[in-house]
Scaffold this motif. Sequence first.
Motif, mmCIF file in Angstrom:
data_model
loop_
_atom_site.group_PDB
_atom_site.id
_atom_site.type_symbol
_atom_site.label_atom_id
_atom_site.label_comp_id
_atom_site.label_asym_id
_atom_site.label_seq_id
_atom_site.Cartn_x
_atom_site.Cartn_y
_atom_site.Cartn_z
ATOM 1 N N THR A 51 15.481 3.297 36.950
ATOM 2 C CA THR A 51 14.511 4.526 36.958
ATOM 3 C C THR A 51 13.767 5.052 36.648
ATOM 4 O O THR A 51 14.236 4.821 35.666
ATOM 5 N N ASN A 75 6.232 5.836 40.949
ATOM 6 C CA ASN A 75 7.823 5.542 40.638
ATOM 7 C C ASN A 75 7.688 4.450 40.139
ATOM 8 O O ASN A 75 6.899 3.181 40.761
ATOM 9 N N GLU A 79 13.780 1.523 41.003
ATOM 10 C CA GLU A 79 15.219 2.244 41.752
ATOM 11 C C GLU A 79 13.655 2.943 42.696
ATOM 12 O O GLU A 79 13.248 3.610 42.126
ATOM 13 N N SER A 80 14.052 2.978 44.018
ATOM 14 C CA SER A 80 14.427 3.904 44.792
ATOM 15 C C SER A 80 14.960 5.896 44.322
ATOM 16 O O SER A 80 16.465 5.843 43.789
ATOM 17 N N TYR A 82 15.174 10.209 45.650
ATOM 18 C CA TYR A 82 14.330 11.091 46.291
ATOM 19 C C TYR A 82 14.328 11.649 46.124
ATOM 20 O O TYR A 82 13.934 12.490 45.805
ATOM 21 N N GLU A 85 15.222 15.119 46.385
ATOM 22 C CA GLU A 85 15.868 15.417 45.261
ATOM 23 C C GLU A 85 15.747 15.639 43.557
ATOM 24 O O GLU A 85 16.780 16.252 42.318
ATOM 25 N N ALA A 103 8.486 10.806 54.236
ATOM 26 C CA ALA A 103 10.069 10.257 54.320
ATOM 27 C C ALA A 103 10.562 10.361 52.331
ATOM 28 O O ALA A 103 9.706 10.915 51.956
ATOM 29 N N ALA A 104 11.270 11.071 52.886
ATOM 30 C CA ALA A 104 12.492 11.231 51.514
ATOM 31 C C ALA A 104 11.864 10.217 50.327
ATOM 32 O O ALA A 104 12.361 10.733 49.072
ATOM 33 N N THR A 105 12.237 8.805 50.623
ATOM 34 C CA THR A 105 12.810 8.057 50.088
ATOM 35 C C THR A 105 11.451 7.496 48.944
ATOM 36 O O THR A 105 10.073 7.400 50.193
ATOM 37 N N TRP A 106 11.739 7.272 47.573
ATOM 38 C CA TRP A 106 10.169 7.650 47.341
ATOM 39 C C TRP A 106 11.025 5.691 46.518
ATOM 40 O O TRP A 106 11.125 5.983 45.576
ATOM 41 N N THR A 107 9.893 5.219 46.994
ATOM 42 C CA THR A 107 9.944 3.371 46.702
ATOM 43 C C THR A 107 9.239 3.263 44.955
ATOM 44 O O THR A 107 8.272 4.029 44.517
ATOM 45 N N THR A 131 14.785 13.468 37.876
ATOM 46 C CA THR A 131 15.213 12.384 38.894
ATOM 47 C C THR A 131 16.887 13.409 38.685
ATOM 48 O O THR A 131 16.986 13.678 38.244
#
Length: 143
Positions: A51, A75, A79-80, A82, A85, A103-107, A131
Amino acid sequence: MGFELSVVAAIFFLTAMVLGSFSYSMLTTSNEIVSDASEEQYKIQNAKLKTNIEVEDAIAGNYSGTYNLTVTLSNIGSESVYFDELNVLVDGNLEPYTYSDIAATWTPAETRNLTIAGLSGTGTHRVKVVTRNGVSAYSSYTV
């Protein structure tokens, strides 16, 4: 006397067998717990190593007693993350934030914006984004 000695020896032998089987089962269970915890620790450390985030820009809106801060984040890890969070601190104070992405997932290799509303004070300020696994990025901005 010989019979009594045989009975005592048998009782000691049975006691040793029972204690040995209990000890073995307890040691086996403890070893499994330690092994599972070690595996979980490895997963957490691996995710933390992968991360990495970067604050590209922190722009304060028009000041009229209060202002909104827009923070642009990238990012740059593998690692993805959230996005819902994250913890955002401005001058050491935890602040609520909003983001416009669905989308809450941050790629990885993705850039996102978040907005912190209702901040006050002029001068130079510091924003920190953290994070869920403890990786952080800092930036300073001036109002």
